[in-house]
Design an enzyme around this catalytic site. Structure first.
Site, PDB file in Angstrom:
ATOM      1  N   ALA A 146      22.041 -39.602 -45.288  1.00 59.88           N
ATOM      2  CA  ALA A 146      21.287 -40.161 -44.327  1.00 59.88           C
ATOM      3  C   ALA A 146      20.026 -38.860 -44.383  1.00 59.88           C
ATOM      4  O   ALA A 146      19.011 -38.901 -44.271  1.00 59.88           O
ATOM      5  CB  ALA A 146      21.647 -40.767 -42.857  1.00 59.88           C
ATOM      6  N   VAL A 147      20.526 -37.782 -43.921  1.00 66.39           N
ATOM      7  CA  VAL A 147      19.760 -36.504 -43.845  1.00 66.39           C
ATOM      8  C   VAL A 147      19.053 -36.253 -45.102  1.00 66.39           C
ATOM      9  O   VAL A 147      17.693 -36.129 -45.233  1.00 66.39           O
ATOM     10  CB  VAL A 147      20.538 -35.274 -43.612  1.00 66.39           C
ATOM     11  CG1 VAL A 147      19.630 -34.018 -43.725  1.00 66.39           C
ATOM     12  CG2 VAL A 147      21.220 -35.370 -42.305  1.00 66.39           C
ATOM     13  N   GLY A 188      31.280 -29.922 -34.959  1.00 64.43           N
ATOM     14  CA  GLY A 188      31.374 -29.804 -33.415  1.00 64.43           C
ATOM     15  C   GLY A 188      31.033 -28.694 -32.801  1.00 64.43           C
ATOM     16  O   GLY A 188      30.113 -28.019 -33.203  1.00 64.43           O
ATOM     17  N   ASP A 216      37.225 -35.749 -32.751  1.00 64.02           N
ATOM     18  CA  ASP A 216      37.553 -35.368 -31.267  1.00 64.02           C
ATOM     19  C   ASP A 216      36.774 -36.018 -30.351  1.00 64.02           C
ATOM     20  O   ASP A 216      37.413 -36.272 -28.939  1.00 64.02           O
ATOM     21  CB  ASP A 216      37.497 -34.003 -31.043  1.00 64.02           C
ATOM     22  CG  ASP A 216      38.515 -32.958 -31.787  1.00 64.02           C
ATOM     23  OD1 ASP A 216      39.539 -33.553 -32.606  1.00 64.02           O
ATOM     24  OD2 ASP A 216      38.300 -31.991 -31.918  1.00 64.02           O
ATOM     25  N   SER A 273      61.018 -51.332 -27.055  1.00 57.97           N
ATOM     26  CA  SER A 273      60.215 -50.171 -27.712  1.00 57.97           C
ATOM     27  C   SER A 273      59.525 -49.592 -26.627  1.00 57.97           C
ATOM     28  O   SER A 273      58.548 -50.454 -25.726  1.00 57.97           O
ATOM     29  CB  SER A 273      59.396 -50.639 -28.853  1.00 57.97           C
ATOM     30  OG  SER A 273      58.409 -51.470 -28.407  1.00 57.97           O
ATOM     31  N   GLU A 278      47.335 -33.527 -28.347  1.00 56.10           N
ATOM     32  CA  GLU A 278      47.636 -31.942 -28.456  1.00 56.10           C
ATOM     33  C   GLU A 278      46.954 -31.246 -27.563  1.00 56.10           C
ATOM     34  O   GLU A 278      45.815 -31.953 -26.937  1.00 56.10           O
ATOM     35  CB  GLU A 278      47.365 -31.552 -29.993  1.00 56.10           C
ATOM     36  CG  GLU A 278      46.008 -31.719 -30.412  1.00 56.10           C
ATOM     37  CD  GLU A 278      45.354 -31.162 -31.610  1.00 56.10           C
ATOM     38  OE1 GLU A 278      46.335 -30.573 -32.507  1.00 56.10           O
ATOM     39  OE2 GLU A 278      44.402 -31.204 -31.897  1.00 56.10           O
ATOM     40  N   GLN A 295      44.852 -38.361 -39.514  1.00 62.58           N
ATOM     41  CA  GLN A 295      43.796 -38.699 -38.763  1.00 62.58           C
ATOM     42  C   GLN A 295      42.402 -38.578 -39.180  1.00 62.58           C
ATOM     43  O   GLN A 295      41.746 -39.116 -38.726  1.00 62.58           O
ATOM     44  CB  GLN A 295      44.028 -38.273 -37.255  1.00 62.58           C
ATOM     45  CG  GLN A 295      45.281 -38.648 -36.651  1.00 62.58           C
ATOM     46  CD  GLN A 295      45.591 -37.530 -35.411  1.00 62.58           C
ATOM     47  OE1 GLN A 295      45.170 -38.110 -34.334  1.00 62.58           O
ATOM     48  NE2 GLN A 295      46.407 -36.647 -35.702  1.00 62.58           N
TER      49      GLN A 295
HETATM   50  O1  F6P Z   1      38.350 -30.728 -34.351  1.00 55.58           O
HETATM   51  C1  F6P Z   1      39.060 -31.321 -35.228  1.00 55.58           C
HETATM   52  C2  F6P Z   1      40.427 -31.227 -35.421  1.00 55.58           C
HETATM   53  O2  F6P Z   1      41.064 -32.236 -36.158  1.00 55.58           O
HETATM   54  C3  F6P Z   1      41.274 -31.057 -33.819  1.00 55.58           C
HETATM   55  O3  F6P Z   1      41.608 -32.418 -33.554  1.00 55.58           O
HETATM   56  C4  F6P Z   1      42.436 -30.225 -34.311  1.00 55.58           C
HETATM   57  O4  F6P Z   1      42.849 -29.697 -33.141  1.00 55.58           O
HETATM   58  C5  F6P Z   1      41.949 -29.136 -35.362  1.00 55.58           C
HETATM   59  O5  F6P Z   1      40.582 -30.030 -35.770  1.00 55.58           O
HETATM   60  C6  F6P Z   1      42.655 -28.826 -36.458  1.00 55.58           C
HETATM   61  O6  F6P Z   1      42.138 -28.057 -37.350  1.00 55.58           O
HETATM   62  P1  F6P Z   1      42.431 -27.404 -38.648  1.00 55.58           P
HETATM   63  O7  F6P Z   1      42.276 -28.491 -39.784  1.00 55.58           O
HETATM   64  O8  F6P Z   1      42.030 -26.367 -38.927  1.00 55.58           O
HETATM   65  O9  F6P Z   1      44.004 -27.292 -38.652  1.00 55.58           O
END
Ligand code: F6P
Length: 327
Positions: free
Chosen positions: A26-27, A106, A132, A220, A227, A259
């Site tokens: 898009a940019v 981020g 996040d 269950s 984290e 994730q």
């Molecule tokens: O900021 C995104 C993130 O996936 C966090 O959720 C996680 O703590 C961190 O990055 C993990 O970072 P890396 O991929 O550098 O281990």
């Protein structure tokens, strides 16, 4: 008055997130639409420091909208934290005649961008790209929707085996020091409990939830562990629970980096597209040192420093309903 901008560079930095490619596309296409020159910088600020960049056109970004990861690659640059590193990055912008910068990332990315802006007065605009969802000034960050759908899919699968064996699973999800992924996915998967960095949950609270689940003869149980929470990592938590309830068969699954991967959801693609356009149009209209975001369906620009410092807040309603629905 808006500075004259003829040439823009775009980079992705920090942890990648699904939808970053859609934002890059898009940019680039918006810059081309407004007849600006646009450069793609590889490997985030590290690539900027080293001059690892190339001019892009509308075709350079074809067929990337649907891809996870980032075509430009990403990095967490240590050198850009230093004055020397920033100076080298500025010299590269000068060398290539680049007037403005779009950074997709981020917290860390925006902190660096703000310092760079303060020092060199180069127009910089941020696009929130992180799974996040922890930035103030946007309801959602690019990648959060895809990541939470991935987590839900995984927990649904874990639920199948958990009920076959009457087990209690602790499933650890990412989020660094924010519980957005954990909170949403706990509600979406009907978790027994969720352990968040934002709360001061004690072991007694957790034990009470587990006892409640046991008294209702649930087959269950899933506890979502964010984290960065204050009780400890999921192995420590599971061990403490085992000592208290030796009769319960407990298991741990850490979902980890899966994730961050996968094709972006429709929601993330649309948001990335909107914010990519908004970033370039914002720059051309004189916006600088801000992040483009969406709040209540409205496009907003929030100062980078505020986006990072004014912590995004978890929705208290989600926490409340998760407790009601877990009975
Ligand atoms: O900021 C995104 C993130 O996936 C966090 O959720 C996680 O703590 C961190 O990055 C993990 O970072 P890396 O991929 O550098 O281990």
């Amino acid at each position: 008055m808006a500075k004259a901008i003829k040439s823009i560079a775009v980079l992705t930095s920090g942890g990648d997130s699904p939808g970053m490619n859609a934002a890059i596309r898009a940019v680039v296409r918006t810059a081309v639409f407004y007849e600006k020159t646009v450069y793609g910088v590889r490997r985030g600020y590290d690539g900027l420091i080293e001059g690892d960049l190339e001019e892009l056109n509308a075709k350079s970004v074809k067929n990337i909208l649907n891809l996870g990861g980032t075509l430009l690659k990403s990095a967490r640059s240590e050198e850009f934290r230093t004055e020397e590193g920033q100076q080298k990055a500025y010299d590269q912008l000068q060398k290539h005649g680049i007037d403005a910068l779009v950074v997709i990332g981020g917290n860390g990315t925006f902190t660096g961008a703000h310092r760079f802006y303060e020092r060199f007065d180069v127009p910089v605009i941020g696009i929130p790209g992180t799974i996040d969802n922890d930035l103030f000034g946007t309801d959602y960050t690019i990648g959060f929707d895809t990541a939470t759908n991935t987590v839900v899919d995984c927990i649904d699968k874990i639920r199948d085996t958990a009920s076959s064996h009457n087990r209690l699973f602790f499933v650890e999800v990412m989020g660094r020091d924010a519980g957005f992924i954990a909170m949403s996915t706990a509600v979406a998967t009907g978790a027994l409990d969720v352990i968040l960095p934002e709360e001061n949950k004690s072991y007694e609270d957790l034990f009470a939830e587990i006892e409640r689940g046991a008294s209702r003869r649930k087959t269950s149980n899933i506890v979502v562990v964010a984290e960065g929470n204050k009780l400890g990592d999921s192995f420590e938590i599971a061990q403490t629970v085992r000592e208290r309830f030796p009769e319960i068969d407990t298991k741990v699954t850490i979902l980890g980096h899966l994730q961050r991967g996968g094709a972006p959801s429709c929601f993330d693609r649309v948001m990335a597209s909107k914010l990519g356009v908004a970033a370039v149009e914002g720059l051309l209209n004189g916006k600088e040192d801000v992040m483009a975001g969406i709040v209540d369906d409205e496009l907003t620009y929030t100062f980078l420093q505020q986006a990072v410092k004014n912590k995004a807040q978890l929705d208290p309603e989600l926490l409340r309903i998760s407790k009601i629905l877990a009975i």
